[in-house]
Scaffold this motif. Structure first.
Motif, PDB file in Angstrom:
ATOM      1  N   SER A   1       0.828  -1.194   0.000  1.00  0.00           N
ATOM      2  CA  SER A   1       0.000   0.000   0.000  1.00  0.00           C
ATOM      3  C   SER A   1       0.861   1.241   0.000  1.00  0.00           C
ATOM      4  O   SER A   1       1.986   1.249   0.486  1.00  0.00           O
ATOM      5  CB  SER A   1      -0.974  -0.011   1.163  1.00  0.00           C
ATOM      6  N   THR A   2       0.337   2.253  -0.599  1.00  0.00           N
ATOM      7  CA  THR A   2       1.075   3.490  -0.685  1.00  0.00           C
ATOM      8  C   THR A   2       0.158   4.615  -0.258  1.00  0.00           C
ATOM      9  O   THR A   2      -1.055   4.480  -0.233  1.00  0.00           O
ATOM     10  CB  THR A   2       1.616   3.718  -2.104  1.00  0.00           C
ATOM     11  N   ARG A   3       0.761   5.718   0.090  1.00  0.00           N
ATOM     12  CA  ARG A   3      -0.004   6.849   0.584  1.00  0.00           C
ATOM     13  C   ARG A   3      -0.318   7.764  -0.588  1.00  0.00           C
ATOM     14  O   ARG A   3       0.547   8.102  -1.376  1.00  0.00           O
ATOM     15  CB  ARG A   3       0.862   7.571   1.608  1.00  0.00           C
ATOM     16  N   LEU A   4      -1.556   8.149  -0.688  1.00  0.00           N
ATOM     17  CA  LEU A   4      -1.950   8.990  -1.803  1.00  0.00           C
ATOM     18  C   LEU A   4      -2.612  10.256  -1.279  1.00  0.00           C
ATOM     19  O   LEU A   4      -3.455  10.203  -0.398  1.00  0.00           O
ATOM     20  CB  LEU A   4      -2.939   8.229  -2.688  1.00  0.00           C
ATOM     21  N   ASN A   5      -2.206  11.382  -1.816  1.00  0.00           N
ATOM     22  CA  ASN A   5      -2.886  12.635  -1.524  1.00  0.00           C
ATOM     23  C   ASN A   5      -3.682  13.002  -2.751  1.00  0.00           C
ATOM     24  O   ASN A   5      -3.139  13.545  -3.700  1.00  0.00           O
ATOM     25  CB  ASN A   5      -1.897  13.747  -1.224  1.00  0.00           C
ATOM     26  N   PRO A   6      -4.979  12.713  -2.751  1.00  0.00           N
ATOM     27  CA  PRO A   6      -5.763  12.938  -3.970  1.00  0.00           C
ATOM     28  C   PRO A   6      -5.729  14.392  -4.420  1.00  0.00           C
ATOM     29  O   PRO A   6      -5.852  14.667  -5.597  1.00  0.00           O
ATOM     30  CB  PRO A   6      -7.179  12.533  -3.558  1.00  0.00           C
ATOM     31  N   PHE A   7      -5.537  15.305  -3.483  1.00  0.00           N
ATOM     32  CA  PHE A   7      -5.568  16.707  -3.877  1.00  0.00           C
ATOM     33  C   PHE A   7      -4.178  17.272  -4.124  1.00  0.00           C
ATOM     34  O   PHE A   7      -4.018  18.470  -4.293  1.00  0.00           O
ATOM     35  CB  PHE A   7      -6.300  17.529  -2.825  1.00  0.00           C
ATOM     36  N   GLY A   8      -3.218  16.405  -4.096  1.00  0.00           N
ATOM     37  CA  GLY A   8      -1.877  16.852  -4.444  1.00  0.00           C
ATOM     38  C   GLY A   8      -1.372  17.926  -3.499  1.00  0.00           C
ATOM     39  O   GLY A   8      -1.257  17.724  -2.294  1.00  0.00           O
ATOM     40  N   LEU A   9      -1.139  19.083  -4.077  1.00  0.00           N
ATOM     41  CA  LEU A   9      -0.522  20.181  -3.355  1.00  0.00           C
ATOM     42  C   LEU A   9      -1.343  20.667  -2.160  1.00  0.00           C
ATOM     43  O   LEU A   9      -0.800  21.130  -1.167  1.00  0.00           O
ATOM     44  CB  LEU A   9      -0.317  21.326  -4.357  1.00  0.00           C
ATOM     45  N   LEU A  10      -2.646  20.562  -2.262  1.00  0.00           N
ATOM     46  CA  LEU A  10      -3.519  21.189  -1.270  1.00  0.00           C
ATOM     47  C   LEU A  10      -3.136  20.854   0.165  1.00  0.00           C
ATOM     48  O   LEU A  10      -3.209  19.720   0.584  1.00  0.00           O
ATOM     49  CB  LEU A  10      -4.975  20.775  -1.495  1.00  0.00           C
ATOM     50  N   ALA A  11      -2.748  21.878   0.895  1.00  0.00           N
ATOM     51  CA  ALA A  11      -2.421  21.748   2.314  1.00  0.00           C
ATOM     52  C   ALA A  11      -1.438  20.608   2.563  1.00  0.00           C
ATOM     53  O   ALA A  11      -1.405  20.020   3.631  1.00  0.00           O
ATOM     54  CB  ALA A  11      -3.679  21.548   3.152  1.00  0.00           C
ATOM     55  N   ASN A  12      -0.659  20.318   1.551  1.00  0.00           N
ATOM     56  CA  ASN A  12       0.196  19.137   1.596  1.00  0.00           C
ATOM     57  C   ASN A  12       1.094  19.089   2.821  1.00  0.00           C
ATOM     58  O   ASN A  12       1.244  18.061   3.463  1.00  0.00           O
ATOM     59  CB  ASN A  12       1.033  19.100   0.320  1.00  0.00           C
ATOM     60  N   ARG A  13       1.687  20.223   3.127  1.00  0.00           N
ATOM     61  CA  ARG A  13       2.632  20.253   4.239  1.00  0.00           C
ATOM     62  C   ARG A  13       1.915  20.026   5.570  1.00  0.00           C
ATOM     63  O   ARG A  13       2.464  19.471   6.498  1.00  0.00           O
ATOM     64  CB  ARG A  13       3.355  21.594   4.260  1.00  0.00           C
ATOM     65  N   THR A  14       0.709  20.501   5.623  1.00  0.00           N
ATOM     66  CA  THR A  14      -0.034  20.380   6.872  1.00  0.00           C
ATOM     67  C   THR A  14      -0.580  18.970   7.042  1.00  0.00           C
ATOM     68  O   THR A  14      -0.521  18.386   8.108  1.00  0.00           O
ATOM     69  CB  THR A  14      -1.176  21.405   6.899  1.00  0.00           C
ATOM     70  N   ILE A  15      -1.102  18.440   5.959  1.00  0.00           N
ATOM     71  CA  ILE A  15      -1.576  17.060   6.010  1.00  0.00           C
ATOM     72  C   ILE A  15      -0.387  16.153   6.266  1.00  0.00           C
ATOM     73  O   ILE A  15      -0.439  15.244   7.068  1.00  0.00           O
ATOM     74  CB  ILE A  15      -2.255  16.675   4.686  1.00  0.00           C
ATOM     75  N   GLY A  16       0.677  16.466   5.548  1.00  0.00           N
ATOM     76  CA  GLY A  16       1.910  15.761   5.837  1.00  0.00           C
ATOM     77  C   GLY A  16       2.182  14.605   4.925  1.00  0.00           C
ATOM     78  O   GLY A  16       1.406  14.281   4.028  1.00  0.00           O
ATOM     79  N   LEU A  17       3.300  14.000   5.160  1.00  0.00           N
ATOM     80  CA  LEU A  17       3.738  12.880   4.342  1.00  0.00           C
ATOM     81  C   LEU A  17       3.989  11.717   5.277  1.00  0.00           C
ATOM     82  O   LEU A  17       4.502  11.907   6.368  1.00  0.00           O
ATOM     83  CB  LEU A  17       5.057  13.229   3.630  1.00  0.00           C
ATOM     84  N   ALA A  18       3.593  10.549   4.826  1.00  0.00           N
ATOM     85  CA  ALA A  18       3.955   9.352   5.580  1.00  0.00           C
ATOM     86  C   ALA A  18       4.938   8.601   4.708  1.00  0.00           C
ATOM     87  O   ALA A  18       4.585   8.084   3.670  1.00  0.00           O
ATOM     88  CB  ALA A  18       2.726   8.511   5.861  1.00  0.00           C
ATOM     89  N   ARG A  19       6.154   8.611   5.112  1.00  0.00           N
ATOM     90  CA  ARG A  19       7.172   7.978   4.283  1.00  0.00           C
ATOM     91  C   ARG A  19       7.791   6.832   5.044  1.00  0.00           C
ATOM     92  O   ARG A  19       7.852   6.865   6.272  1.00  0.00           O
ATOM     93  CB  ARG A  19       8.252   9.002   3.909  1.00  0.00           C
ATOM     94  N   THR A  20       8.283   5.862   4.307  1.00  0.00           N
ATOM     95  CA  THR A  20       8.876   4.727   5.000  1.00  0.00           C
ATOM     96  C   THR A  20      10.304   5.028   5.420  1.00  0.00           C
ATOM     97  O   THR A  20      10.748   4.574   6.454  1.00  0.00           O
ATOM     98  CB  THR A  20       8.855   3.471   4.117  1.00  0.00           C
ATOM     99  N   ASN A  21      11.011   5.788   4.609  1.00  0.00           N
ATOM    100  CA  ASN A  21      12.428   5.948   4.895  1.00  0.00           C
ATOM    101  C   ASN A  21      12.803   7.333   5.399  1.00  0.00           C
ATOM    102  O   ASN A  21      13.957   7.670   5.513  1.00  0.00           O
ATOM    103  CB  ASN A  21      13.249   5.646   3.637  1.00  0.00           C
ATOM    104  N   ALA A  22      11.819   8.166   5.630  1.00  0.00           N
ATOM    105  CA  ALA A  22      12.150   9.496   6.101  1.00  0.00           C
ATOM    106  C   ALA A  22      11.143   9.888   7.154  1.00  0.00           C
ATOM    107  O   ALA A  22      10.118   9.247   7.324  1.00  0.00           O
ATOM    108  CB  ALA A  22      12.125  10.476   4.933  1.00  0.00           C
ATOM    109  N   GLN A  23      11.470  10.956   7.823  1.00  0.00           N
ATOM    110  CA  GLN A  23      10.592  11.418   8.886  1.00  0.00           C
ATOM    111  C   GLN A  23       9.285  11.934   8.302  1.00  0.00           C
ATOM    112  O   GLN A  23       9.273  12.615   7.298  1.00  0.00           O
ATOM    113  CB  GLN A  23      11.307  12.554   9.602  1.00  0.00           C
ATOM    114  N   ASN A  24       8.219  11.572   8.969  1.00  0.00           N
ATOM    115  CA  ASN A  24       6.933  12.111   8.549  1.00  0.00           C
ATOM    116  C   ASN A  24       6.859  13.578   8.920  1.00  0.00           C
ATOM    117  O   ASN A  24       7.566  14.042   9.796  1.00  0.00           O
ATOM    118  CB  ASN A  24       5.801  11.380   9.263  1.00  0.00           C
ATOM    119  N   VAL A  25       5.951  14.300   8.277  1.00  0.00           N
ATOM    120  CA  VAL A  25       5.722  15.681   8.659  1.00  0.00           C
ATOM    121  C   VAL A  25       4.219  15.878   8.813  1.00  0.00           C
ATOM    122  O   VAL A  25       3.428  15.020   8.472  1.00  0.00           O
ATOM    123  CB  VAL A  25       6.287  16.668   7.614  1.00  0.00           C
ATOM    124  N   GLY A  26       3.885  17.036   9.305  1.00  0.00           N
ATOM    125  CA  GLY A  26       2.486  17.442   9.355  1.00  0.00           C
ATOM    126  C   GLY A  26       1.627  16.561  10.230  1.00  0.00           C
ATOM    127  O   GLY A  26       2.085  15.944  11.179  1.00  0.00           O
TER     128      GLY A  26
END
Lengths: 404, 709
Positions: B175-200
């Motif tokens: 499974s992968t993480r998808l932001n359907p709205f792309g840029l929208l509030a991206n930093r605030t919603i954040g990223l869930a990454r396997t190899n890096a620190q999450n944000v937001g």
């Protein structure tokens, strides 16, 4: 039906043994073919029905074989033997390759593959019985007695060996036993054993060499021709047996480890019918390793019982031999029953890791195939002898004129 | 021919040999049983444990990561499955009969693969497959990262559809993480990454989103299939879903308005926050940073990073002097023509105005630094703590705690601070020598809008587990009353004054009033100090001024030596566009006003609706690339987001009037008449308005008038 039963003669105990082993085979085969059925996308019952069909045909074979006057087999033996030799040669060069060695030929019309060595084995032992009975007077003589007897054995073994060394060795060993019983000079037999040991020693030496060098040399033999392809397998098997399988992924040591797991799980009383767990991991739980499955499901007790049944069978055959006044019938009964039991012991010995892994089935118990039918034929012939013995006993008045 | 064994001697000779042989056979039998018993007794434990280790395995049951939703239920970040497809060329079914099944199917399979993926031709696929078959590769990677749709198609290809046993086809789900709205509030919603620190939010609520992995013990049976062993299973607990306060529409408006202006002015970074006045809910939060190639991306959460706020901070100074009753906004102050020397430093007003004697309200409206510096230094030089006390009450010394990791600490100097000097206080008065984040400034403006009650800003409105709300975040009051009603009235009057007669004049409109404050601050550029003339333009305020619904702050850092840098010129238009559009959204019925306000048509604001496959077909035919966040079928809308067309699923509820905006007549008729409405049509084109409101209930046979344009 009644008539059919009335006409069913011969040793009742042997008939009972056949029924018993057939029952055991149904249980064991049904339990152990689940995995195979799954892989082949067939229903679980398909192999059960196939086995039932084999048993029915097998019983028919026994019935008709035992209705035949056994003296006819003397002539049949010669004919069968003469057919078997070219078939073996044909198999060696054009046979179907299942599991590397070419052991099989496909019968054209009924589309059944059958192992020519099974036919050859039966033919050889029938033929040996004929020879031994004929040569009793000159049996101790090297040229008149020994050579004519040892020659067919040699031919058959040499022809079978490249594709199926274990069967060849088994046939050879059983033949030696028969010759011993048939009063062949121990001196001569010893000579044969010595000559036979030479290639065996070479094999052991090769295994030792391979074990000590222990690098990629395992595969080098596979590059050669069809015949030499087998040599590598033999050496590997010998090495595995002698040193124990170190490579977990090596197929043979994997098989034997799984067989040991099955035996361990069975305990004294077993897991119960159909409860085998190892059947899904043993490569051939329904044929070569059926004895391990039997121990797993029915315990040491069940395993010992099956073994006991074979011994009873052998004992009954010896009884037939004792009662049979004619040399051919006596040797026929002995030869065929000893082979059958030795094969059974060989299978069991492989299962408990007394012998290296060979492709020997458990007679009458392992799933179907041509060997099943040839085993039935052998039993039918033994029963035919028994029927004649009974008839002799029943009416001493009857003199079998044609015997003379 | 048969020979009788009549010689007793011969028979006896044979008999002992037979018995000897029989004895040997019995002995071998005993050895066999003995060996079996030995294996059981002495090696049994080893083999049984080996069996477990070979055939049993603890399998991790991965918990599904929760989804982050907007308040209106759009998925902002979710986990979607993807499929890696392999072929086991060693499969029995594939190789049996000399590989008949493979050779029969390889042509048609290659054909389908080539036709579907279009990345290689048939021959290349065939060659690859044959190579894999030849090498007996048991884990041949056919395709990676297939979507579920693709996988469904591939699964029906020749050979593959025959199932795993026959085709050797293996599919692995990841499974992968998808932001359907792309840029929208991206930093605030954040990223869930396997190899890096999450944000937001992904990081802040990681514990909740992640859920708890389960475990089960399985035993392998035939054909690589495993069955669970009962009693050894710990179910995974799926992650919780986070319902944010964000509103996709508002976020879209905010992000696009900000992006447009920043692109025009080549600004370096900018942020924009929209807050609901009554609750403190963050309805939109946009953070854009310019990348090397000139495009923008949500790279850092500027909204919660403290910096020198500049003129928007003057509201706090006003509050202080008014609250302590030193002055009223009608009192006068001398602006000295925009230049005032205090100590050894000089305060300049950023815009030349040449005014001297003005009211304090005017001074605020003109955003006079001199005025503010004078007031604060006049009344607090002897008692700086009196001023700082107010700043503390306004929570400028504490982080907003909005719920996103990465908030930097604000700095409000005190007299005890090492860097405190004689000019610190006057400079603080107009927003220098303090570090606060845009979020904190917005809290103040929101409190003023909210009749003096300061709300805690928050981003997460509730947490759900399997659709059931398990935690609901209520609005939190952090300061019941930041000042007296009297002061508040004067502050609001001053803020409205900015718009009517001050720096915000250009942002006025005749339909509703905005109250707000511009800000233009020279910011230091690292070691180069203020030499590069980098200005930070800001605008903070609320609207409509009489009944404030939203407060909003826009802070944009311009490029060095930018032509336009005044708060009203750079941040102001962003604010205005957001306010206009939000106002329009909230007064849907008043179409006259809406049209008047609107919202000049440009190519970036469009909205069409239709059946999803139709819309995609049109886009594909026109060769326009678009972002696809739609479900498989059903209704969809096509709109712009971040200057890129997005096709998204449009939920059409059966029992309420749907939103028809942008729909063609054919689609609208089909939809409405299926719902049992009677439709009257006016005009031509696409649906512009409808007589029944979106979301309102109706009964069968009601008449709905749609206006096309």
């Amino acid at each position: 039906m009644d008539q059919l039963l009335n006409r069913t003669k011969g040793d009742k105990v042997i008939w009972a043994i056949v029924a018993l082993l057939a029952m055991a085979s149904l249980l064991a085969v049904y339990s152990s073919t689940g995995s195979l059925a799954y892989r082949m996308n067939k229903s679980t019952e398909s192999y059960l029905f196939k086995q039932v069909a084999f048993i029915l045909i097998g019983v028919a074979v026994i019935y008709f074989a035992h209705r035949v006057n056994y003296t006819i087999y003397s002539r049949v033996a010669l004919i069968l033997f003469l057919i078997a030799i070219p078939l073996l040669i044909y198999t060696l060069f054009f046979g179907v390759r299942l599991n590397e060695g070419s052991r099989w030929i496909r019968l054209p019309i009924i589309r059944l593959t059958f192992q020519t060595s099974d036919l050859a084995k039966l033919a050889l032992f029938m033929y040996l019985s004929r020879l031994l009975s004929k040569k009793q007077n000159v049996i101790k003589d090297f040229r008149k007695g020994f050579l004519p007897v040892i020659l067919p054995i040699g031919i058959v073994c040499v022809l079978i060996a490249p594709a199926n060394l274990s069967t060849a060795l088994l046939i050879g060993a059983t033949s030696m036993l028969l010759l011993f019983i048939g009063r062949v000079s121990v001196k001569h037999l010893f000579l044969v054993v010595v000559i036979g040991m030479i290639p065996l020693m070479l094999l052991i030496l090769a295994a030792v060499y391979q074990h000590s060098s222990e690098d990629g040399s395992r595969t080098h033999a596979a590059a050669g021709s069809k015949l030499f392809a087998r040599v590598g397998t033999w050496v590997n098997r010998m090495e595995n047996f002698m040193y124990g399988g170190k490579n977990a992924d090596d197929e043979d040591s994997y098989q034997i480890n799984q067989a040991k797991i099955a035996i361990s799980k069975g305990g004294v009383l077993g897991l119960g019918p159909g409860n085998s767990q190892t059947r899904d991991f043993l490569p051939h739980p329904y044929s070569d390793f059926i004895y391990a499955i039997i121990i797993e499901e029915y315990g040491l007790v069940g395993g010992a019982f099956i073994l006991f049944v074979y011994l009873v069978f052998l004992f009954r055959s010896i009884r037939i031999f004792r009662k049979c006044p004619y040399a051919f019938g006596a040797f026929l009964s002995l030869g065929l029953s000893f082979t059958l039991v030795i094969q059974a012991l060989a299978n069991m010995a492989v299962n408990v890791n007394l012998f290296p892994v060979t492709g020997v089935t458990l007679p009458l118990v392992s799933m179907g195939g041509s060997s099943f039918l040839f085993t039935c034929l052998a039993i039918g012939i033994i029963l035919s002898v028994a029927r004649n013995v009974d008839q002799l006993e029943g009416s001493k008045l009857v003199t079998l004129k044609n015997e003379e | 021919m048969a020979i009788k064994l009549d010689s007793l001697e011969v028979k006896r000779d044979i008999l002992w040999r037979v018995y000897l042989s029989f004895l040997i056979i019995i002995m071998i039998s005993i050895i066999i049983i003995g060996k079996a018993a030995y294996i059981q007794q002495f090696e049994g434990a080893y083999w049984r444990s080996k069996s477990d280790s070979l055939h049993q395995k603890v399998v991790q049951l991965v918990a599904e990561r929760g989804t982050i939703y907007s308040e209106d239920g759009s998925m902002l970040s979710t986990s979607i499955p993807y499929f890696d497809v392999y072929i086991d060329f060693g499969a029995d079914g594939l190789r049996e009969k000399n590989g008949k099944r493979f050779s029969d199917n390889v042509d048609s399979l290659s054909h389908h693969l080539a036709a579907f993926f279009k990345d290689q031709d048939k021959a290349a696929y065939k060659k690859q497959l044959q190579k894999g078959y030849k090498s007996r590769n048991r884990y041949y990677s056919l395709k990676k990262k297939l979507s579920f749709d693709q996988y469904k198609t591939v699964r029906n290809f020749p050979l593959i559809r025959q199932g795993r046993n026959k085709s050797g086809f293996i599919a692995e789900v990841k499974s992968t993480r998808l932001n359907p709205f792309g840029l929208l509030a991206n930093r605030t919603i954040g990223l869930a990454r396997t190899n890096a620190q999450n944000v937001g939010l992904e990081r802040t609520y990681d514990d909740l989103l992640r859920g708890e992995d389960g475990r089960k013990l399985v035993r392998f049976i035939a054909g690589g299939v495993s069955v669970p062993i009962e009693g050894y299973e710990i179910e995974p607990e799926n992650g919780r879903d986070i319902i944010t306060t964000l509103d996709v529409n508002i976020q879209d408006i905010a992000e696009n308005s900000l992006l447009k202006v920043m692109t025009e002015n080549e600004c370096e970074q900018g942020t924009c926050i929209v807050m609901e006045v009554a609750t403190g809910k963050v309805k939109a939060i946009a953070n854009l940073g310019r990348r090397a190639d000139g495009t923008y991306w949500e790279d850092l959460n500027y909204a919660i990073r403290a910096s020198e706020p500049g003129s928007t901070f003057k509201l706090a100074s006003m509050l202080s002097v008014l609250e302590d009753k030193h002055v009223t906004i009608q009192d006068r102050v001398n602006l000295e023509g925009g230049k005032w020397k205090i100590g050894r430093r000089t305060v300049y007003d950023s815009e030349h105005h040449g005014k001297y004697d003005v009211t304090i309200k005017e001074a605020f409206a003109e955003s006079s630094n001199v005025g503010m510096a004078k007031l604060v230094s006049t009344y607090y030089t002897k008692n700086p703590d009196g001023f700082i006390r107010h700043l503390r009450k306004l929570h400028f010394d504490k982080i907003s705690d909005v719920g996103v990791v990465g908030e930097t600490s604000p700095i409000i100097k005190t007299t005890a601070s090492k860097t405190w000097s004689a000019t610190t206080l006057p400079w603080m008065a107009f927003g220098y020598e303090v570090l606060v984040s845009p979020m904190q400034i917005l809290m103040l403006y929101n409190a003023v809008a909210n009749n003096g009650t300061m709300m805690k800003p928050y981003l997460v409105s509730s947490i759900q587990k399997n659709g059931i709300t398990i935690k609901e975040n209520e609005p939190i009051v952090v300061e019941e009353q930041i000042c007296t009603k009297e002061t508040l009235k004067q502050l609001r009057e001053s803020l409205e004054g900015v718009m009517t007669e001050g720096t915000g004049k250009t942002l006025q409109n005749p339909f509703y009033t905005i109250a707000g404050k511009t800000g233009t601050a020279l910011v230091a550029n690292g070691k180069r100090g203020y030499a590069d003339h980098i200005y930070q333009s800001s605008f903070a305020g609320y609207f409509p001024a009489d009944h404030p619904k939203y407060s909003c702050i826009v802070v944009i850092k311009n490029k060095p030596n930018a032509k336009k840098f005044y708060g009203a010129a750079v941040a102001g238009p962003v604010f205005k566009e957001i306010a206009d559009k939000l106002y329009a959204l909230n007064i849907q019925n008043n179409t006259v006003l809406k049209r008047a306000l609107n919202l000049k048509k440009d190519s970036t604001g469009f909205f069409y609706s239709g059946e999803v496959n139709d819309v995609k077909y049109v886009m594909n035919t026109l060769n326009v690339s678009y972002k696809d966040s739609s479900a498989n079928d059903g209704w969809s809308s096509l709109y712009s987001s971040n200057f890129q067309p997005v096709v998204n699923t449009r939920m059409m509820e059966k029992k309420v009037v749907p939103n028809l905006t942008g729909m063609g007549l054919k689609d609208a008729l089909y939809l409405l008449e299926n719902m049992g409405l009677r439709v009257a049509v006016k005009g031509k084109g696409k649906v512009a308005s409808q007589s029944l409101d979106t979301g309102s209930r109706f009964s069968k046979g009601d008449i709905l008038i749609i206006q096309l344009n």
